[in-house]
Design a protein around this motif. Sequence first.
Motif, short mmCIF file in Angstrom:
data_model
loop_
_atom_site.label_atom_id
_atom_site.label_comp_id
_atom_site.label_asym_id
_atom_site.label_seq_id
_atom_site.Cartn_x
_atom_site.Cartn_y
_atom_site.Cartn_z
N ASN A 1 11.25 2.07 -0.50
CA ASN A 1 12.54 2.63 -0.12
C ASN A 1 12.34 3.89 0.71
N GLY A 2 13.42 4.35 1.30
CA GLY A 2 13.37 5.54 2.14
C GLY A 2 14.66 5.66 2.92
N SER A 3 14.60 6.32 4.08
CA SER A 3 15.78 6.52 4.92
C SER A 3 15.36 6.43 6.38
N HIS A 4 15.93 5.48 7.10
CA HIS A 4 15.57 5.25 8.50
C HIS A 4 16.62 5.90 9.39
N GLY B 1 14.16 -5.59 0.51
CA GLY B 1 15.11 -6.61 0.94
C GLY B 1 16.05 -6.16 2.04
N THR B 2 15.77 -5.00 2.67
CA THR B 2 16.62 -4.49 3.74
C THR B 2 16.05 -4.88 5.10
N LEU C 1 21.02 -4.66 7.03
CA LEU C 1 21.48 -5.87 6.35
C LEU C 1 20.70 -5.98 5.05
N LYS C 2 21.40 -6.02 3.92
CA LYS C 2 20.75 -6.14 2.62
C LYS C 2 20.67 -7.60 2.24
N LEU C 3 19.47 -8.10 1.97
CA LEU C 3 19.25 -9.49 1.63
C LEU C 3 19.12 -9.68 0.13
N ASN C 4 19.61 -10.83 -0.37
CA ASN C 4 19.30 -11.17 -1.75
C ASN C 4 17.88 -11.76 -1.78
N LYS C 5 17.36 -12.03 -2.97
CA LYS C 5 15.97 -12.47 -3.08
C LYS C 5 15.72 -13.79 -2.35
N HIS C 6 16.70 -14.70 -2.40
CA HIS C 6 16.54 -15.99 -1.73
C HIS C 6 16.46 -15.81 -0.22
#
Length: 292
Positions: free
Chosen positions: A54-57, A69-70, A125-130
């Motif tokens: 994690n972090g901040s872009h 997952g981002t 865009l936040k992705l789910n695990k799938h």
Amino acid sequence: MDIPNIGFNHEKSANAELEILPLSDLYGGKTHDHDPQMAHRVSFYMIICIEQGNGSHMVDFIQYPFDSGTLIFLQPDQVHAFDFAKQPTGYVVLFTQTFLDRVHTNMRLPNYTPTHLSQQHSPLLKLNKHSQARVINAINEMEIEIAHPQSDPLIVMYLFSSLALGLHRLRPELRHDNINPEQSIKLGTFYKLLQSHFLTIRDANWYANKLHTTYKTLNSICKLSTGLTAKQMIDAFTLIEIKRRLVISNITTQKLAYDFSFDDASNFVKYFKKHTGVTPSQFQTAHSKAIL
């Protein structure tokens, strides 16, 4: 402060115009002479896939928090800076307009549109695990094909198209399928004209005339594809460029007013403050400190 302009390494990609890097390759500035954690402008498209961490872009002077997952999307000319403080892992997919043009020649793929001009736009865009697993698999398949002794550019394009179409489905707010191919061409031409003339022309009617269409038609195309009117697109593009130059070159308000063809500095300051809520010097001071 000078912000470096980073071009695409055509030789490294063997002129394939697409490159995939493990995110860890950028730690410590291994890939380029500049420090990726410092603000820099890119001349190509970029998709950053955060697998872990994690972090901040920073994108155009706004900080966007990310975690596992981002996906982070960047368009040419945007200014950004990585955050490697917690050493996130993942991939960076870099590609040029030339690569996209080749893809569009060979298969059907939605055009990239300047939706980043909208204040409501987020590059994340936040992705789910799938979905994350599918994206990572698609990137891995492209890597495998690129490294193959008999690598076929067409296979790479098909794999990229599969990835892009899957991401397109996950971002319904960016869909512009309700504009036809002719409108899409007009939008692209408008954006290219804007890139060439934004320093001197902010009149939407002028751009409509150059496109051999009416202001009403241009406005409709812009609203359908980006949610902005033609004038709002012009102002948004102009303001982003002003912000970049304020921080990139540490330029004076007087010089910027002249460069952007304002009658005088006071009108330039009024224009900037009307749209941002702060003066150019206030913005310059705040963001120059933030990215040092």
